[in-house]
Design an enzyme around this catalytic site. Structure first.
Site, PDB file in Angstrom:
ATOM      1  N   GLY A  46       7.109  -1.870   1.995  1.00 42.36           N
ATOM      2  CA  GLY A  46       5.815  -2.540   1.931  1.00 42.36           C
ATOM      3  C   GLY A  46       5.221  -2.396   0.545  1.00 42.36           C
ATOM      4  O   GLY A  46       5.612  -1.504  -0.217  1.00 42.36           O
ATOM      5  N   GLN A  51      -1.456  -1.784  -5.820  1.00 37.88           N
ATOM      6  CA  GLN A  51      -0.374  -1.032  -6.478  1.00 37.88           C
ATOM      7  C   GLN A  51       0.104  -1.747  -7.736  1.00 37.88           C
ATOM      8  O   GLN A  51       0.839  -1.160  -8.541  1.00 37.88           O
ATOM      9  CB  GLN A  51       0.819  -0.845  -5.527  1.00 37.88           C
ATOM     10  CG  GLN A  51       0.528   0.103  -4.379  1.00 37.88           C
ATOM     11  CD  GLN A  51       1.728   0.227  -3.455  1.00 37.88           C
ATOM     12  OE1 GLN A  51       1.903  -0.594  -2.567  1.00 37.88           O
ATOM     13  NE2 GLN A  51       2.547   1.240  -3.664  1.00 37.88           N
ATOM     14  N   CYS A  91       5.954   6.841  -0.983  1.00 40.70           N
ATOM     15  CA  CYS A  91       5.154   5.762  -1.577  1.00 40.70           C
ATOM     16  C   CYS A  91       5.723   5.419  -2.936  1.00 40.70           C
ATOM     17  O   CYS A  91       6.000   6.308  -3.738  1.00 40.70           O
ATOM     18  CB  CYS A  91       3.692   6.198  -1.705  1.00 40.70           C
ATOM     19  SG  CYS A  91       2.621   4.926  -2.405  1.00 40.70           S
ATOM     20  N   LEU A  92       5.862   4.121  -3.189  1.00 42.32           N
ATOM     21  CA  LEU A  92       6.374   3.674  -4.489  1.00 42.32           C
ATOM     22  C   LEU A  92       5.460   4.131  -5.626  1.00 42.32           C
ATOM     23  O   LEU A  92       5.914   4.250  -6.764  1.00 42.32           O
ATOM     24  CB  LEU A  92       6.489   2.142  -4.496  1.00 42.32           C
ATOM     25  CG  LEU A  92       7.534   1.558  -3.546  1.00 42.32           C
ATOM     26  CD1 LEU A  92       7.337   0.054  -3.418  1.00 42.32           C
ATOM     27  CD2 LEU A  92       8.946   1.886  -4.021  1.00 42.32           C
ATOM     28  N   HIS A 133      -0.315   2.364   6.096  1.00 48.29           N
ATOM     29  CA  HIS A 133      -0.098   2.896   4.738  1.00 48.29           C
ATOM     30  C   HIS A 133      -0.570   1.877   3.693  1.00 48.29           C
ATOM     31  O   HIS A 133      -1.261   2.225   2.740  1.00 48.29           O
ATOM     32  CB  HIS A 133       1.399   3.215   4.581  1.00 48.29           C
ATOM     33  CG  HIS A 133       1.824   3.646   3.218  1.00 48.29           C
ATOM     34  ND1 HIS A 133       2.289   4.915   2.943  1.00 48.29           N
ATOM     35  CD2 HIS A 133       1.888   2.969   2.038  1.00 48.29           C
ATOM     36  CE1 HIS A 133       2.602   4.992   1.653  1.00 48.29           C
ATOM     37  NE2 HIS A 133       2.378   3.824   1.088  1.00 48.29           N
ATOM     38  N   GLU A 134      -0.212   0.599   3.903  1.00 46.02           N
ATOM     39  CA  GLU A 134      -0.614  -0.442   2.943  1.00 46.02           C
ATOM     40  C   GLU A 134      -2.117  -0.670   2.985  1.00 46.02           C
ATOM     41  O   GLU A 134      -2.754  -0.898   1.956  1.00 46.02           O
ATOM     42  CB  GLU A 134       0.126  -1.755   3.216  1.00 46.02           C
ATOM     43  CG  GLU A 134       1.650  -1.674   3.244  1.00 46.02           C
ATOM     44  CD  GLU A 134       2.242  -0.930   2.073  1.00 46.02           C
ATOM     45  OE1 GLU A 134       1.607  -0.841   1.010  1.00 46.02           O
ATOM     46  OE2 GLU A 134       3.366  -0.415   2.222  1.00 46.02           O
ATOM     47  N   HIS A 137      -3.965   1.653   0.850  1.00 44.16           N
ATOM     48  CA  HIS A 137      -3.996   1.264  -0.567  1.00 44.16           C
ATOM     49  C   HIS A 137      -5.179   0.338  -0.860  1.00 44.16           C
ATOM     50  O   HIS A 137      -5.737   0.375  -1.958  1.00 44.16           O
ATOM     51  CB  HIS A 137      -2.695   0.548  -0.962  1.00 44.16           C
ATOM     52  CG  HIS A 137      -1.528   1.459  -1.213  1.00 44.16           C
ATOM     53  ND1 HIS A 137      -1.531   2.444  -2.182  1.00 44.16           N
ATOM     54  CD2 HIS A 137      -0.301   1.527  -0.638  1.00 44.16           C
ATOM     55  CE1 HIS A 137      -0.357   3.066  -2.191  1.00 44.16           C
ATOM     56  NE2 HIS A 137       0.412   2.539  -1.257  1.00 44.16           N
TER      57      HIS A 137
HETATM   58  O1  GNR Z   1       8.799   2.261   0.845  1.00 39.51           O
HETATM   59  C1  GNR Z   1       7.940   2.813   1.520  1.00 39.51           C
HETATM   60  N1  GNR Z   1       8.335   3.554   2.572  1.00 39.51           N
HETATM   61  C2  GNR Z   1       7.445   4.052   3.524  1.00 39.51           C
HETATM   62  C3  GNR Z   1       7.933   4.987   4.427  1.00 39.51           C
HETATM   63  C4  GNR Z   1       7.109   5.501   5.403  1.00 39.51           C
HETATM   64  C5  GNR Z   1       5.804   5.075   5.490  1.00 39.51           C
HETATM   65  C6  GNR Z   1       5.300   4.155   4.591  1.00 39.51           C
HETATM   66  C7  GNR Z   1       6.119   3.636   3.605  1.00 39.51           C
HETATM   67  S1  GNR Z   1       5.497   2.457   2.520  1.00 39.51           S
HETATM   68  C8  GNR Z   1       6.526   2.698   1.131  1.00 39.51           C
HETATM   69  C9  GNR Z   1       6.278   1.613   0.092  1.00 39.51           C
HETATM   70  C10 GNR Z   1       4.879   1.784  -0.446  1.00 39.51           C
HETATM   71  O2  GNR Z   1       4.554   2.667  -1.195  1.00 39.51           O
HETATM   72  N2  GNR Z   1       3.988   0.946  -0.012  1.00 39.51           N
HETATM   73  O3  GNR Z   1       2.705   1.059  -0.409  1.00 39.51           O
HETATM   74 NI    NI Z   2       2.435   3.135  -0.913  1.00 43.36          NI
END
Ligand code: GNR
Ligand code: NI
Length: 167
Positions: A46, A51, A91-92, A133-134, A137
């Protein structure tokens, strides 16, 4: 289409609150396409607009590893959520860190697509977790903020030590 640079902790732009999209125009379409391309190139599941330094409430999710088109959520709202569980996240924007976070594993979300059409969808499992999670952000929150106190402190300490070493 363009590959966007992904901002990394502790970039202050990751802490900004995003704004609802009002113009479903060509600029939005470009952002959506660029987010999808950047996600595909990243191996993440995601990606949220902030980001990449864009403060619009836009996020894309792809759990298929690039086999399907990413799901696009604009101005998302969670209508209901249940079944909290402990999930390992990464998270990236926080490379190299993983940690267990409590998340709902079933959510109902309302959002708009790239043409501005509203829709509602039920998500479960990793789709539900990734959406939350997104959406974090979009309000300047990172998964490391949700770690238990001791892990959070350990993360902050390690991150600041790494920065001091790099400087
Ligand atoms: O790649 C991602 N893997 C992930 C694994 C578990 C819960 C959430 C994520 S999101 C993350 C990509 C990212 O940072 N999205 O904002
Ligand atoms: Ni993230």
């Amino acid at each position: 289409m363009a590959l966007l640079a992904i901002l990394e902790y502790p970039d202050p732009r990751l802490r900004l609150t995003s704004q609802p999209v009002e113009a479903f125009d060509a600029s939005l379409g470009r952002l959506v396409d660029d987010l999808c391309e950047t996600l595909r190139a990243s191996k993440g599941i995601g990606l949220a607009a902030p980001q990449t330094g864009d403060r619009r409430q836009v996020l894309v999710i792809d759990l298929s590893g690039g086999k399907a088109e990413p799901e696009i959520y604009i101005n998302p709202e969670i209508l209901a959520s249940t079944a909290p569980g402990l999930v390992e996240e990464s998270c990236l924007s926080v490379p190299g860190v993983v940690g267990n976070v409590v998340r709902a594993t079933q959510v109902r979300v309302r959002a708009r697509d790239r043409s501005g059409e509203a829709f509602e969808r039920d998500l479960e499992g990793m789709s539900a977790v990734c959406l939350q999670h997104e959406m974090d952000h979009l309000v300047g929150k990172l998964f490391v903020d949700r770690l238990p106190l001791l892990r959070r402190l350990r993360f902050r300490f390690a991150a600041s030590r790494a920065r001091a070493q790099a400087a």
